[in-house]
Design a protein around this motif. Structure first.
Motif, short mmCIF file in Angstrom:
data_model
loop_
_atom_site.label_atom_id
_atom_site.label_comp_id
_atom_site.label_asym_id
_atom_site.label_seq_id
_atom_site.Cartn_x
_atom_site.Cartn_y
_atom_site.Cartn_z
N HIS A 18 27.60 -9.44 -5.36
CA HIS A 18 26.27 -8.95 -4.96
C HIS A 18 25.48 -10.07 -4.28
O HIS A 18 24.85 -9.85 -3.24
N PHE A 19 25.51 -11.24 -4.88
CA PHE A 19 24.81 -12.40 -4.33
C PHE A 19 25.31 -12.73 -2.93
O PHE A 19 24.52 -12.87 -1.99
N LEU A 20 26.61 -12.86 -2.78
CA LEU A 20 27.18 -13.28 -1.50
C LEU A 20 26.98 -12.25 -0.39
O LEU A 20 26.72 -12.60 0.76
N ILE A 21 27.08 -10.97 -0.74
CA ILE A 21 26.91 -9.93 0.28
C ILE A 21 25.47 -9.91 0.78
O ILE A 21 25.23 -9.84 2.00
N CYS A 22 24.51 -9.99 -0.12
CA CYS A 22 23.11 -10.01 0.33
C CYS A 22 22.79 -11.28 1.10
O CYS A 22 22.08 -11.23 2.11
N THR A 42 17.22 -5.61 1.58
CA THR A 42 16.59 -5.16 0.33
C THR A 42 16.75 -3.66 0.16
O THR A 42 17.08 -3.18 -0.93
N ILE A 43 16.55 -2.91 1.23
CA ILE A 43 16.67 -1.45 1.16
C ILE A 43 18.11 -1.05 0.83
O ILE A 43 18.34 -0.18 -0.02
N ILE A 44 19.08 -1.67 1.48
CA ILE A 44 20.47 -1.33 1.23
C ILE A 44 20.87 -1.69 -0.20
O ILE A 44 21.55 -0.92 -0.88
N ALA A 45 20.44 -2.86 -0.68
CA ALA A 45 20.78 -3.27 -2.05
C ALA A 45 20.17 -2.31 -3.06
O ALA A 45 20.83 -1.88 -4.01
N ALA A 46 18.90 -1.94 -2.87
CA ALA A 46 18.24 -1.02 -3.80
C ALA A 46 18.86 0.37 -3.72
O ALA A 46 19.04 1.04 -4.75
N ALA A 47 19.20 0.81 -2.51
CA ALA A 47 19.81 2.13 -2.35
C ALA A 47 21.19 2.18 -3.02
O ALA A 47 21.54 3.19 -3.64
N ILE A 55 23.39 8.98 -8.71
CA ILE A 55 24.40 9.86 -8.15
C ILE A 55 25.72 9.72 -8.90
O ILE A 55 26.32 10.72 -9.30
N GLN A 56 26.19 8.50 -9.08
CA GLN A 56 27.45 8.30 -9.78
C GLN A 56 27.30 8.35 -11.30
O GLN A 56 28.26 8.26 -12.01
N LYS A 57 26.07 8.47 -11.74
CA LYS A 57 25.76 8.55 -13.17
C LYS A 57 26.30 7.35 -13.94
O LYS A 57 26.74 7.46 -15.07
N ASP A 58 26.25 6.19 -13.28
CA ASP A 58 26.60 4.94 -13.95
C ASP A 58 25.32 4.45 -14.62
O ASP A 58 24.63 3.58 -14.12
N ASN A 59 24.99 5.04 -15.75
CA ASN A 59 23.69 4.85 -16.38
C ASN A 59 23.62 3.61 -17.27
O ASN A 59 22.99 3.61 -18.31
N ASP A 60 24.25 2.56 -16.83
CA ASP A 60 24.19 1.31 -17.56
C ASP A 60 23.02 0.49 -17.00
O ASP A 60 23.18 -0.30 -16.07
N LYS A 61 21.84 0.73 -17.56
CA LYS A 61 20.63 0.12 -17.03
C LYS A 61 20.69 -1.41 -16.98
O LYS A 61 20.28 -2.00 -15.98
N PRO A 62 21.20 -2.10 -18.02
CA PRO A 62 21.29 -3.56 -17.91
C PRO A 62 22.17 -4.02 -16.75
O PRO A 62 21.88 -5.04 -16.12
N GLN A 63 23.22 -3.28 -16.43
CA GLN A 63 24.09 -3.65 -15.32
C GLN A 63 23.37 -3.48 -13.98
O GLN A 63 23.51 -4.30 -13.08
N VAL A 64 22.59 -2.41 -13.86
CA VAL A 64 21.81 -2.20 -12.63
C VAL A 64 20.81 -3.32 -12.45
O VAL A 64 20.65 -3.87 -11.35
#
Length: 85
Positions: A18-22, A42-47, A55-64
């Motif tokens: 995530h760090f390197l891509i941004c 910023t928009i792409i990372a947040a989206a 959408i993917q229902k990856d509801n792991d809030k700490p991971q987000v």
């Protein structure tokens, strides 16, 4: 030394990506659109995180939150790089 090991463990491979891509996105767009490169990155990372969470229902809030912190760190370091460049 223990704190450094814990920090590296917390960041992990996913956080590093995530760090390197941004970081790379801001630096790649900056010659074209200047400081405005921060906005699409910023928009792409947040989206992407919104997509994962809602959408993917990856509801792991700490991971987000972890991913957003790593995205933000990449953007901030890219801004510092642009200042020194």
């Amino acid at each position: 030394m223990e704190k450094l090991k814990n920090a590296i463990k917390w960041i992990g491979t996913d956080g590093l990506l995530h760090f390197l891509i941004c970081y790379a996105m801001v630096l790649a767009l900056s010659p074209i659109i200047g400081w405005w490169a921060i906005l699409p990155t910023t928009i792409i990372a947040a989206a992407k995180e919104g997509w994962d969470y809602f959408i993917q229902k990856d509801n792991d809030k700490p991971q987000v939150i972890h991913d957003l912190i790593c995205d933000g760190a990449g953007i901030v370091l890219a801004c510092l790089t642009m200042l020194l460049w």
